[in-house]
Design an enzyme around this catalytic site. Structure first.
Site, PDB file in Angstrom:
ATOM      1  N   HIS A  45       0.818  -1.229   0.000  1.00  0.00           N
ATOM      2  CA  HIS A  45       0.000   0.000   0.000  1.00  0.00           C
ATOM      3  C   HIS A  45       0.851   1.279   0.000  1.00  0.00           C
ATOM      4  O   HIS A  45       0.297   2.375  -0.155  1.00  0.00           O
ATOM      5  CB  HIS A  45      -0.927   0.049   1.220  1.00  0.00           C
ATOM      6  N   ASP A  68      -2.910 -10.491  -2.457  1.00  0.00           N
ATOM      7  CA  ASP A  68      -3.494  -9.964  -1.224  1.00  0.00           C
ATOM      8  C   ASP A  68      -4.945  -9.558  -1.514  1.00  0.00           C
ATOM      9  O   ASP A  68      -5.255  -9.108  -2.625  1.00  0.00           O
ATOM     10  CB  ASP A  68      -2.686  -8.739  -0.774  1.00  0.00           C
ATOM     11  N   HIS A  78      -6.509  -7.090  -0.609  1.00  0.00           N
ATOM     12  CA  HIS A  78      -6.619  -5.641  -0.825  1.00  0.00           C
ATOM     13  C   HIS A  78      -5.810  -5.239  -2.061  1.00  0.00           C
ATOM     14  O   HIS A  78      -4.736  -5.797  -2.314  1.00  0.00           O
ATOM     15  CB  HIS A  78      -6.089  -4.893   0.403  1.00  0.00           C
ATOM     16  N   ASP A 130      -4.921 -12.746   3.200  1.00  0.00           N
ATOM     17  CA  ASP A 130      -6.137 -12.230   3.834  1.00  0.00           C
ATOM     18  C   ASP A 130      -7.392 -12.420   2.976  1.00  0.00           C
ATOM     19  O   ASP A 130      -8.475 -11.969   3.366  1.00  0.00           O
ATOM     20  CB  ASP A 130      -5.962 -10.758   4.263  1.00  0.00           C
TER      21      ASP A 130
HETATM   22 ZN   LIG Z   1      -4.332  -7.073   2.650  1.00  0.00          ZN
END
Ligand SMILES: [Zn+2]
Length: 287
Positions: free
Chosen positions: A114, A150, A152, A230
């Site tokens: 991120h 991931d 996200h 995740d």
């Molecule tokens: Zn994540």
């Protein structure tokens, strides 16, 4: 399989924060207590400022030393710059080992995907995978694929690698969820595969397979993997459907590309993280 880790990476924490030191310590214990996979253990070396500054603005890099939280999810910690540098160093070591023909996994924190060119966010301070990828193309790699599974979106990786020559980025993630980006492809080289919350497991897996097919047709000479665990069914931070066997399949499928490959840990917050990592590593090793 070489595992790069360092007990020092567990030296910072904030009570109640999901990105906690136990993610690493329990995975290390699990991997050290198993006998199925022969593992070599190593600690990260170092990283030069120039390598970091290919990916990040000088002001952003300097900001790491300012004792002020980056956002609500991303606290300042004493010496967070040192922790972040060690995680970057591990990613560069992983690149080197992959080029030498080894399978390698960086089991470090903080994660990185991120972290944007100008901003630390989402538990991430420096973008490990983007720095390693830019190092790869700066030192002779001609076609590098970055694969991010991931749950996200790897918004920071996309921000840094957007339209960089010789690089393609493939991210499979839930949308809409944090950080809210990744609904569409961007530029010439960033390919996003959004999956809606509540998507059934086999549909999610088909999306991963689709992204990997596209990655294969890029014909990379090196593959860098942002491994977040995740999208797991019992992960507390998202609403994914995947099981340990899916992470095993991801490892197997990446192995079958038959291209030098290195993997960095991103997210994954469930108590089963250690088993998911182990399943993935077994897949990468063809077990
Ligand atoms: Zn994540």
């Amino acid at each position: 399989m070489t595992i790069i880790t360092d007990e020092h990476c567990t030296g910072y924490s904030r009570a109640g924060h999901p990105e906690r030191p136990q993610r690493i310590t329990t995975a290390v214990e699990r991997l050290k207590s198993q006998t199925e996979l022969p593992l070599t253990w190593t600690t990260p070396t170092s990283v030069a400022d120039e390598q970091i500054l290919r990916a990040h603005a000088p002001e952003m890099f300097a900001r790491l030393d300012k004792p002020e939280d980056f956002d609500a999810d991303t606290p300042f910690f004493e010496n967070i710059a040192g922790y972040a540098r060690a995680s970057v160093a591990a990613s560069l070591d992983a690149l080197k080992l992959a080029r030498a023909g080894q399978n390698v996994f960086s089991l470090m924190r903080p994660p990185g995907h991120h972290a944007m060119r100008e901003k630390s966010m989402g538990f991430c301070y420096l973008n490990n995978i983007a720095i390693a990828t830019l190092e790869a193309t700066a030192t002779g790699a001609r076609r590098v694929a970055v694969f991010d599974f991931d749950v996200h979106h790897g918004n920071g990786t996309e921000d840094i690698l957007l339209n960089q020559p010789g690089i393609e980025f493939f991210s499979v993630h839930q949308h809409p969820t944090y950080p809210g980006t990744g609904a569409e492809n961007r530029g010439r080289n960033c390919f996003n595969y959004p999956v809606g919350p509540g998507t059934p497991r086999l549909t999610y897996r088909a999306k991963l397979a689709h992204a990997l097919d596209d990655l294969r047709s890029f014909r990379p000479d090196l593959v860098a993997v942002s491994a977040g665990f995740d999208a797991y069914l019992r992960d507390p931070l998202a609403d994914g459907p995947l099981l340990a066997e899916d992470f095993h399949w991801l490892g197997q499928t990446l192995r079958a590309l038959n291209v030098p490959l290195f993997t960095l840990l991103e997210g994954g917050y469930s108590r089963d993280l250690r088993e998911l990592i182990f399943a993935y590593l077994k897949g990468v090793e063809g077990k």
